[in-house]
Scaffold this motif. Structure first.
Motif, PDB file in Angstrom:
ATOM      1  N   THR A 201      49.548  62.152  34.828  1.00 38.21           N
ATOM      2  CA  THR A 201      49.191  60.932  35.551  1.00 38.21           C
ATOM      3  C   THR A 201      48.713  59.911  34.529  1.00 38.21           C
ATOM      4  OG1 THR A 201      47.032  61.901  35.906  1.00 38.21           O
ATOM      5  CG2 THR A 201      48.598  62.045  37.712  1.00 38.21           C
ATOM      6  N   GLY A 202      48.604  58.674  34.977  1.00 43.04           N
ATOM      7  CA  GLY A 202      48.164  57.617  34.071  1.00 43.04           C
ATOM      8  C   GLY A 202      49.283  57.111  33.184  1.00 43.04           C
ATOM      9  N   SER A 203      50.511  57.566  33.445  1.00 43.54           N
ATOM     10  CA  SER A 203      51.644  57.134  32.645  1.00 43.54           C
ATOM     11  C   SER A 203      52.394  56.028  33.408  1.00 43.54           C
ATOM     12  CB  SER A 203      52.555  58.346  32.404  1.00 43.54           C
ATOM     13  OG  SER A 203      53.896  58.018  32.611  1.00 43.54           O
ATOM     14  N   PRO A 204      53.120  55.176  32.669  1.00 42.58           N
ATOM     15  CA  PRO A 204      53.910  54.174  33.387  1.00 42.58           C
ATOM     16  C   PRO A 204      55.029  54.810  34.214  1.00 42.58           C
ATOM     17  CG  PRO A 204      53.693  53.592  31.065  1.00 42.58           C
ATOM     18  CD  PRO A 204      53.189  54.997  31.214  1.00 42.58           C
ATOM     19  N   ASP A 205      55.334  56.049  33.929  1.00 43.41           N
ATOM     20  CA  ASP A 205      56.376  56.755  34.661  1.00 43.41           C
ATOM     21  C   ASP A 205      55.788  57.348  35.939  1.00 43.41           C
ATOM     22  OD1 ASP A 205      58.937  56.766  33.921  1.00 43.41           O
ATOM     23  OD2 ASP A 205      58.873  58.645  32.786  1.00 43.41           O
ATOM     24  N   PRO A 206      56.249  56.911  37.104  1.00 40.94           N
ATOM     25  CA  PRO A 206      55.720  57.500  38.339  1.00 40.94           C
ATOM     26  C   PRO A 206      56.012  59.002  38.389  1.00 40.94           C
ATOM     27  CG  PRO A 206      57.071  55.566  38.817  1.00 40.94           C
ATOM     28  CD  PRO A 206      57.230  55.863  37.355  1.00 40.94           C
ATOM     29  N   VAL A 207      55.168  59.725  39.104  1.00 36.72           N
ATOM     30  CA  VAL A 207      55.269  61.179  39.153  1.00 36.72           C
ATOM     31  C   VAL A 207      56.642  61.630  39.653  1.00 36.72           C
ATOM     32  CG1 VAL A 207      54.343  63.251  40.247  1.00 36.72           C
ATOM     33  CG2 VAL A 207      52.789  61.492  39.407  1.00 36.72           C
ATOM     34  N   TYR A 208      57.161  60.951  40.687  1.00 39.03           N
ATOM     35  CA  TYR A 208      58.451  61.404  41.224  1.00 39.03           C
ATOM     36  C   TYR A 208      59.556  61.282  40.170  1.00 39.03           C
ATOM     37  CZ  TYR A 208      60.556  56.764  41.834  1.00 39.03           C
ATOM     38  OH  TYR A 208      61.104  55.534  41.603  1.00 39.03           O
TER      39      TYR A 208
END
Lengths: 323, 134
Positions: free
Chosen positions: B9-16
């Protein structure tokens, strides 16, 4: 059965002359894990307390599970689990006694859920509640809140003060609750990384005003950052609807924009940058930009984004902020 | 199944999207074989501690692009490989991926040959993984 477990209509609360919750229209869909976000003092706890009938609204109304919040009958209260901020427990009771005491208030009590959560947080049933750590106390409170298998779980900042292990246990318990698809969780939080994990809807409250209420992914998709590069002098910016932040460096302008759509893109391209690039934002960066120091009340990320006319144009960049 | 998912989490990449990419790589590398079953939405959500709808969205996207297939009442499986994209779309995706690569390496100061060599090696690795499985 309504699709929303909570609906508020113009819900407003003043403390003295101070408006703490301002004309709130909030809808919480059934079956969602709904993250209620906002800075300290944004009005989250006051809203939650009004929903539970613990605080009277100054104006407006709210329903919870179809009942008026100010007139909640016991049969409705039984279907709601509330975890108050701060994880308060009766310190002189043991963990086991807390469970038995709490169970006496409910017609329906699932002891195996109580035991499951207590074990999940590694609690000794004979330990005095007053001797538990913060994380253990949270586990005990959660066990007591979950055991009656409430249809709606309202958790006021449940992760506050917890260590990472206890926070993870909390999130696992929240996911577990939604094994039944008709269960809804409303939780307030500051921890965006956790919200990102478990929430499918978010609402953002700021200075008592609802600034956003939409699916989490929509929030991310609609707060965007772009970098525009120019040959030589950077142009003056036109009024850009939804502009949150603008930074200017040599030959480059960086913009964060809410409710970005085809019109915004057209506007940016009309500046004829030599390079036009999106800079991906984390949820936390998006959230901070969205509630940036400018703090306008004007943008609103709605559940129905196809109605752009609902958005006000907050025009020109504050030129003072552009070096 | 040796497939290991992990999300940050906390990444620009969404979890999905992180899940989508991990499944894609696993399929391309042969870690996941056609016909193999994936964990149920619920099971993966509980394993990763993420909202089940996030996993459902990832599976949905992967089903839409033909990487996975949903068999009603049975679960989600790796699809037999077939091309679901129109030729233009396929090309567009390749171009987008290459552009990302080029942007990332632009300032690293490698020669074109060095970059090509590494690219070649990674492509070989993908194919190697597939052959091992067969």
């Amino acid at each position: 059965m309504s699709d929303y477990v909570i609906e508020t209509h113009g819900l407003t609360r003043y403390y003295g002359g101070k408006c703490v919750v301002d004309t709130l229209d909030l809808k919480v869909p059934r079956g969602s894990i709904f993250g209620f976000l906002g800075r300290n003092g944004a009005g989250k706890s006051t809203t939650i307390r009004m929903l539970l009938g613990l605080v009277e609204p100054t104006r407006g109304s709210a329903t919870i599970l179809g009942h008026d919040c100010q007139n909640l009958p016991p049969v409705a209260r039984e279907r709601i689990g509330y975890l108050a901020e701060g994880h308060h427990v009766y310190g002189w009771m043991t963990v086991g006694e807390c469970g038995r005491f709490q169970s006496s208030f409910y017609k329906h009590w699932n002891q195996s859920i109580f035991d499951g959560v207590v074990d999940h947080f590694n609690l000794d049933r004979k330990a005095k509640a007053g001797d538990l750590s913060r994380g253990q106390r949270a586990g005990l409170c959660l066990a007591m809140t979950m055991a009656p298998e409430p249809e709606l779980l309202i958790l006021d900042d449940p992760a506050l003060g917890l260590d990472p292990v206890a926070r993870r246990s909390l999130l696992q318990s929240m996911i577990y609750v939604t094994r039944r698809s008709d269960r809804t969780i409303l939780f307030s939080s500051h921890l965006l990384a956790e919200v990102e994990r478990v929430a499918d809807y978010v609402a953002v409250l700021d200075y008592g005003v609802l600034r956003a209420s939409c699916p989490l992914e929509m929030f991310r998709e609609r707060v965007r950052q772009f970098s525009l590069r120019f040959d030589g002098v950077t142009p003056q910016l036109p009024g850009i609807p939804g502009l949150l932040q603008a930074f200017r460096a040599a030959g480059e302008i960086s913009l964060t924009i809410a409710n970005y759509d085809a019109r915004s893109e057209e506007l940016l391209r009309s500046l004829q940058p030599v390079a036009f690039e999106e800079v991906p934002l984390s949820l936390e960066d998006a959230f901070i930009s969205y509630l940036g120091e400018r703090g306008e009340k004007s943008f609103f990320l709605d559940q129905a984004p196809e109605k752009p006319e609902a958005l006000e144009t907050v025009a020109v960049v504050d030129e003072e902020k552009l070096p | 199944m040796p497939l290991k998912f992990s999300v940050v989490t906390g990444s620009p990449d969404p979890v999905y999207r992180q899940i989508v990419e991990q499944v894609r790589v696993a399929i391309a590398g042969g870690v996941l074989q056609p016909g193999e079953q994936l964990p149920s939405v619920r099971a993966l959500a509980e394993l990763l501690v993420v909202n089940p709808n996030t996993v459902a969205r990832a599976y949905n996207d992967l089903t839409g692009e033909g990487a996975l297939e949903a068999r009603p009442g049975k679960g989600v499986f790796v699809a037999q490989r077939r091309q679901v994209f129109a030729p233009e779309e396929r090309l567009r995706r390749l171009e987008a991926a290459v552009q990302t690569l080029v942007k990332e390496v632009a300032l690293l100061g490698f020669s074109d040959e060095e970059i090509q060599e590494l690219l070649q090696r990674e492509l070989q690795k993908l194919k190697g993984g597939e052959e091992q499985k067969r």
